[in-house]
Write a protein that holds these residues in place. Structure first.
Motif, mmCIF file in Angstrom:
data_model
loop_
_atom_site.group_PDB
_atom_site.id
_atom_site.type_symbol
_atom_site.label_atom_id
_atom_site.label_comp_id
_atom_site.label_asym_id
_atom_site.label_seq_id
_atom_site.Cartn_x
_atom_site.Cartn_y
_atom_site.Cartn_z
ATOM 1 N N TRP A 286 0.710 -1.318 0.083
ATOM 2 C CA TRP A 286 0.110 -0.130 -0.162
ATOM 3 C C TRP A 286 0.921 1.098 0.110
ATOM 4 N N ASP A 287 2.047 1.265 0.811
ATOM 5 C CA ASP A 287 2.809 2.273 0.897
ATOM 6 C C ASP A 287 3.358 2.820 -0.336
ATOM 7 N N GLU A 288 3.644 1.417 -1.549
ATOM 8 C CA GLU A 288 4.345 1.438 -2.655
ATOM 9 C C GLU A 288 3.417 2.095 -3.318
ATOM 10 N N MET A 289 2.073 1.931 -3.553
ATOM 11 C CA MET A 289 0.994 2.738 -4.379
ATOM 12 C C MET A 289 1.003 4.078 -4.353
ATOM 13 N N ARG A 290 1.109 4.378 -2.957
ATOM 14 C CA ARG A 290 1.091 5.969 -2.711
ATOM 15 C C ARG A 290 2.361 6.720 -3.239
ATOM 16 N N LEU A 291 3.292 5.981 -2.836
ATOM 17 C CA LEU A 291 4.796 6.374 -2.876
ATOM 18 C C LEU A 291 5.059 6.657 -4.620
ATOM 19 N N ALA A 292 4.753 5.476 -5.228
ATOM 20 C CA ALA A 292 4.934 5.484 -6.761
ATOM 21 C C ALA A 292 4.260 6.537 -7.595
ATOM 22 N N SER A 293 3.035 6.713 -7.077
ATOM 23 C CA SER A 293 2.187 7.900 -7.755
ATOM 24 C C SER A 293 2.873 9.256 -7.203
ATOM 25 N N LEU A 294 3.217 9.422 -6.000
ATOM 26 C CA LEU A 294 3.884 10.884 -5.645
ATOM 27 C C LEU A 294 5.277 11.050 -6.377
ATOM 28 N N ILE A 295 5.954 9.970 -6.182
ATOM 29 C CA ILE A 295 7.493 10.709 -6.595
ATOM 30 C C ILE A 295 7.494 10.771 -8.360
ATOM 31 N N HIS A 296 6.719 10.020 -9.131
ATOM 32 C CA HIS A 296 6.673 10.255 -10.519
ATOM 33 C C HIS A 296 6.039 11.707 -10.975
ATOM 34 N N LYS A 297 5.113 12.136 -10.001
ATOM 35 C CA LYS A 297 4.324 13.696 -10.054
ATOM 36 C C LYS A 297 5.599 14.496 -9.921
ATOM 37 N N GLY A 298 6.309 14.301 -8.814
ATOM 38 C CA GLY A 298 7.127 15.326 -8.258
ATOM 39 C C GLY A 298 8.405 15.445 -9.366
ATOM 40 N N VAL A 299 8.974 14.091 -9.708
ATOM 41 C CA VAL A 299 10.052 14.308 -10.680
ATOM 42 C C VAL A 299 9.800 14.805 -11.987
ATOM 43 N N GLY A 300 8.512 14.509 -12.632
ATOM 44 C CA GLY A 300 8.292 14.861 -13.791
ATOM 45 C C GLY A 300 7.272 16.097 -13.780
ATOM 46 N N HIS A 301 7.263 16.853 -12.727
ATOM 47 C CA HIS A 301 6.640 17.861 -12.627
ATOM 48 C C HIS A 301 4.844 17.874 -13.416
ATOM 49 N N ASP A 302 4.606 16.735 -12.990
ATOM 50 C CA ASP A 302 3.384 16.370 -13.932
ATOM 51 C C ASP A 302 2.274 15.929 -12.751
ATOM 52 N N PRO A 303 1.339 16.839 -12.235
ATOM 53 C CA PRO A 303 0.350 16.129 -11.388
ATOM 54 C C PRO A 303 -0.745 15.022 -11.877
ATOM 55 N N LEU A 304 -0.393 14.734 -13.364
ATOM 56 C CA LEU A 304 -1.297 13.765 -13.776
ATOM 57 C C LEU A 304 -0.613 12.390 -14.127
ATOM 58 N N ALA A 305 0.713 12.453 -13.588
ATOM 59 C CA ALA A 305 1.429 11.244 -14.135
ATOM 60 C C ALA A 305 1.238 10.378 -12.962
ATOM 61 N N VAL A 306 1.165 8.837 -13.693
ATOM 62 C CA VAL A 306 0.721 7.776 -12.923
ATOM 63 C C VAL A 306 -0.562 7.917 -11.758
ATOM 64 N N SER A 307 -1.689 7.558 -12.585
ATOM 65 C CA SER A 307 -2.840 7.823 -11.999
ATOM 66 C C SER A 307 -3.031 6.731 -10.836
ATOM 67 N N SER A 308 -4.054 6.994 -9.770
ATOM 68 C CA SER A 308 -4.326 6.063 -8.692
ATOM 69 C C SER A 308 -5.053 4.722 -9.484
ATOM 70 N N ARG A 309 -5.715 4.946 -10.445
ATOM 71 C CA ARG A 309 -6.134 3.753 -10.873
ATOM 72 C C ARG A 309 -5.222 2.761 -11.574
ATOM 73 N N GLN A 310 -4.212 3.372 -12.145
ATOM 74 C CA GLN A 310 -2.839 2.707 -12.899
ATOM 75 C C GLN A 310 -2.058 2.268 -11.686
ATOM 76 N N LEU A 311 -1.901 2.630 -10.607
ATOM 77 C CA LEU A 311 -1.086 2.191 -9.454
ATOM 78 C C LEU A 311 -2.058 0.798 -8.903
ATOM 79 N N ILE A 312 -3.433 0.882 -8.710
ATOM 80 C CA ILE A 312 -4.011 -0.066 -8.339
ATOM 81 C C ILE A 312 -3.790 -1.220 -9.223
ATOM 82 N N ASP A 313 -3.962 -1.079 -10.448
ATOM 83 C CA ASP A 313 -3.767 -2.214 -11.331
ATOM 84 C C ASP A 313 -2.327 -2.676 -11.402
ATOM 85 N N CYS A 314 -1.295 -2.082 -11.268
ATOM 86 C CA CYS A 314 -0.097 -2.406 -10.912
ATOM 87 C C CYS A 314 0.115 -3.273 -9.789
#
Length: 234
Positions: free
Chosen positions: A110-138
């Motif tokens: 569960w931590d990995e889902m949240r972290l994966a979404s947040l770091i890619h938004k931050g690194v890519g300066h894109d709040p739409l990068a890697v959505s929550s639905r995509q992370l649940i699928d992963c």
């Protein structure tokens, strides 16, 4: 030779690219081809931090290859951040992992889902990068698929009765509905919210208690094994 699935760490750290090019005289793609790894029925490449964008189309073209993204471990070890947003855009199969306890003490998907979404938004300066639905699928379907499980990882007719029941009565789920549920699950929720877990229709966790074995037995056995390991090391 036995036509079995295979999992291996791959391109986790920077030195690996140098080893492949300087010592083996290969690119990562050439290594996967020449070793036969790319031809196994299911190949799971843990990490993939150092993949370059020009190598992602190769991964996407191989339906049998999955990259297991382990963001917390990659951050703790200073390995970097895998190009997951670009992987997903190109159609690479991406599952979610934790790596081992030495580099990810919590082992909490569960931590990995949240972290994966947040770091890619931050690194890519894109709040739409890697959505929550995509992370649940992963974290669900893609992980099951990676190791060759069929009809596992989704709630659908004819699929395995594997499910996680989440207690939505906690205050941090206030306002959750069908439309925004994935966002609440990934950003507000946590593994502590899990109330039940069933695999193949059988109870694994029921009312937050591990069914197959009492917790006290697990603690005792774990403590005994730890003592044995430390004694053997000394």
């Amino acid at each position: 030779r036995k036509n079995l699935p295979l999992q291996t760490h791959f391109l986790e750290a920077e030195w690996e690219r140098g080893y492949l090019s300087d010592t083996l005289k290969m690119t990562p793609v050439e290594y996967l081809e020449k070793t036969g790894l790319a031809a196994v029925p299911r190949l799971v490449l843990a990490h993939g931090v150092q993949f370059r964008e020009d190598e992602l189309d190769y991964l996407a073209a191989h339906d049998n290859i999955t990259v297991a993204h382990c963001p917390a471990s990659n951050l703790k070890l200073g390995s970097g951040v895998a190009p997951v947003p670009e992987m997903l855009k190109r159609g690479v199969h991406v599952a979610l992992g934790t790596d081992g306890a030495a580099s990810n003490n919590r082992l909490d998907l569960w931590d990995e889902m949240r972290l994966a979404s947040l770091i890619h938004k931050g690194v890519g300066h894109d709040p739409l990068a890697v959505s929550s639905r995509q992370l649940i699928d992963c974290a669900t379907y893609q992980g099951a698929r990676a190791f060759g499980y069929e009809r596992v990882g989704r709630l659908a007719e004819g699929w395995a009765a594997d499910l996680t029941a989440v207690d939505l009565t906690a205050l941090h789920y206030l306002g959750a509905d069908e439309e925004n549920m994935s966002s609440y699950v990934v950003y507000a929720g946590g593994s502590g919210d899990v109330k039940h877990v069933l695999c193949g229709g059988g109870w694994i966790v029921r009312d937050r208690a591990f069914v197959p074995r009492p917790e006290r037995e697990i603690r005792a056995a774990s403590s005994a094994q730890r003592a044995w390991l430390l004694a053997a090391k000394s």
